[in-house]
Design an enzyme around this catalytic site. Sequence first.
Site, PDB file in Angstrom:
ATOM      1  CB  THR A  50      -5.102  63.827 -23.930  1.00  0.00           C
ATOM      2  OG1 THR A  50      -5.334  63.731 -22.514  1.00  0.00           O
ATOM      3  CG2 THR A  50      -5.831  62.702 -24.619  1.00  0.00           C
TER       4      THR A  50
ATOM      5  CG  ASP B  67     -18.527  64.226 -26.660  1.00  0.00           C
ATOM      6  OD1 ASP B  67     -17.426  64.039 -27.196  1.00  0.00           O
ATOM      7  OD2 ASP B  67     -18.980  63.507 -25.750  1.00  0.00           O
TER       8      ASP B  67
ATOM      9  CD  GLU C 240      -5.799  61.391 -28.973  1.00  0.00           C
ATOM     10  OE1 GLU C 240      -6.664  62.053 -28.328  1.00  0.00           O
ATOM     11  OE2 GLU C 240      -6.012  60.242 -29.387  1.00  0.00           O
TER      12      GLU C 240
ATOM     13  CD  GLU D 196      -9.834  60.431 -22.168  1.00  0.00           C
ATOM     14  OE1 GLU D 196      -9.240  61.344 -22.769  1.00  0.00           O
ATOM     15  OE2 GLU D 196     -10.549  60.638 -21.175  1.00  0.00           O
TER      16      GLU D 196
ATOM     17  CG  LEU E  50      -8.969  71.713 -24.457  1.00  0.00           C
ATOM     18  CD1 LEU E  50      -8.804  72.904 -23.530  1.00  0.00           C
ATOM     19  CD2 LEU E  50     -10.406  71.228 -24.475  1.00  0.00           C
TER      20      LEU E  50
END
Length: 574
Positions: A435, A191, A473, A275, A476
Site C-alpha cells: 500500500t 472502514d 494499492e 494485512e 487513502l
Amino acid sequence: MALNVAHRTGTLHGSQLIVETVASAAYETITSVFLKPPNQVTINCRDRRIDGGGSRTITRQAHVDTSPAVVAEVEVEESMVHQEGGGSSNKDGRKNNHHNGVPVFVMMPLDSVTPSNAMNRKKAMGMSLQALKSAGVEGIMVDVWWGLVEGDAPRIYNWGGYSELMEMAGGIGLKVQAVMSFHQCGGNVGDSCNISLPKWVVEEMNNDQDLAYTDQWGRRNFEYLSLGSDTLPVLEGRSPLQCYTEFMVAFRDNFQHLIGDTIVEIQVGMGPAGELRYPSYPEQDGTWKFPGIGAFQCYDKYMLNSLKAAAEAAEKSTWGNSGPTDAGQYNNWPEDTQFFRKENGGWNTPYGEFFLNWYSQMLLDHGERILSSTASIFNSVGAKISAKVAGIHWHYDTQSHAPELTAGYYNTRTHDGYLPIARMFARHNVVFNFTCIEMRDHEQPSEALCAPEKLVRQVALATKGAKVALAGENALPRYDEYAHEQILQSSLLNIGEIGGHGDREMCAFTYLRMNPTLFETENWRRFAGLVKKMKEGKSSVDRCKEQMEREAEHFVHISEPLVLQEAVATACVF
C-alpha cells in the site's frame, strides 16, 4: 469485417449507448461511441494488434442506425494507420521491448454484500460495474467476509450475495480479485461499516479472551485471532488455521466454474485490515492516532508461552517474562521512549535484537502456515495468490522505525524487514501487495519523518531481490492528478534507483475505492485517464501528455452516460 453491436446496446434519454471493448494477449480494441439522436451512432474503433513483425494500429469507423427495425450488424472498413517495426520478437510474437502495462482493479464497497448475504444495491452496482468496464478497468476487488459467509455456525457457508456479485462481474467482462477476509471490518482507516468475526468465533473469544491480541496494559483486540493460537483446537475443536483452510476449500469448490476465468486472484488475509501484521495501531475508540508508534501485541497467554520457550532456548529465561516495558504508549514518538530512541535505544541491544527477532519470526511463521495452505488449495486452479503488507511510512526516517517494529516488521536502519517477507512470498509464488504507493514524502508532516517513497523503493528492491511479483494499492482515497501521477510512476517502478531496470512493472494496481466521489465528473475524467496510462505501461512515459489525454477522452466519452445513470440510480447511497 463484421462488428456485432446489438448485444452491447443500452438506452439513455431515447438514444442508444453502445460499448464494445475486446482485449487479449494478441490485440486490444477500444471502441468509442458518439451519440447522434434520435437513432444514429458513430463508432470509432482503434485496434492495436501484435504480431511477429511488430504492432499495427488500425482504425475503423461506422455509422449505425439503432432503430428497432434495423439489425445492428455492420460491415466496417479497416485502414492501417501505422506499423511499428524493429526489435526482435519473442517466441510468442511480441517484441522484446513491448511493455504489457499495469492492469487496474477497483475495490468494491466494504458492504457490497449485506448481513443477510444478499447483494447490496444490485441495480446501482450493475451500472457502476458497466461504467468501470467502459473506462478500461481490468476488474474489481471484493472482500469475502468470514463473518458473513460462515457467520452463524461452523462449516455452514452462505455464498449468496457473493455468487450474485461475481456472476455479474463476469457477465460484464470484469475480472475479480477475491479477498479471503478473516478479520473484522470496523476500527481501521476507511472502514465504513461493521462486520464482526463469525458469531461462534466471537463467543469463543469471549470465553477465552487470550484468543485476542493483547497489549501490555491488558487491552484486548478482537479484529483478528491471535496468531499464537494458530494451530491449537480452540474453535469448537478446530484450530484457526483449520478454519481458514476449510473456508478457502469451500470457496474454491463453490466458485470453481469462475476461478481462472472471472476470479483471477485470491488474496488471503493474514491479520487486521487483511494485512500481514499485528494490530499495533488500532484507531477504534481513539486508542491510536497518526503518527503514534503503536504498541507491541504479545501479551496473550499463547504469545507469552512462545516467548518464554524462545527465551529458555536462548538460555536467557528472564527475557521471556514479557515484552519490552520501556517501549512507551500508542501515541508516543520514538524519542519519547527508552526502547526506540536513537541513542542507546533498547532496540539495538542484545535483548532488543532477541525480542524483535522472535516477534517478527512469529509473524513470518504465521504467514508461512497460511500461505502454504492457500497454495495447496489454489495453485492448481488457475488463479494467482496474493497477500498484503502494510505501508507503515511514519517515523521511517528514524533509526529504529518504531511503528514498523510494533507491527511486526523488523525493519530498522541496519536490518531489512521486507526481504524475509518477500522471500517467503516467493517460496509460495505469492504476489506481494503493498500500500501507500500514491504518497509522496513531502506531503506528509515533516516532524513525523515520514518517507512513503523511500519505503516503496525499499519494498520494490526487496521483491526484485526475491524475484517475486509486486502489486500496489493506494492507502487513502485520492482523486487528484498529482496523486495519480505518483501512482503511475510507482506502478511503473520509476522510483529512484529502481527506475530504468528494464521492463519491470508492478503486476497490478488496485484503486481504493468505488464510491460516489469517484463518479463525479472531474474525478471520473482523471480516473479514466489514469487507467489509460496504466494500461499503456512504460510506453506512456515516452508519449506526449497531450496525446495521452486525447486518447483517454475516448474512455471518458463512452462511459459518461453510464456514470450519469449510476449517479441517478444510487442517489449517492454508497
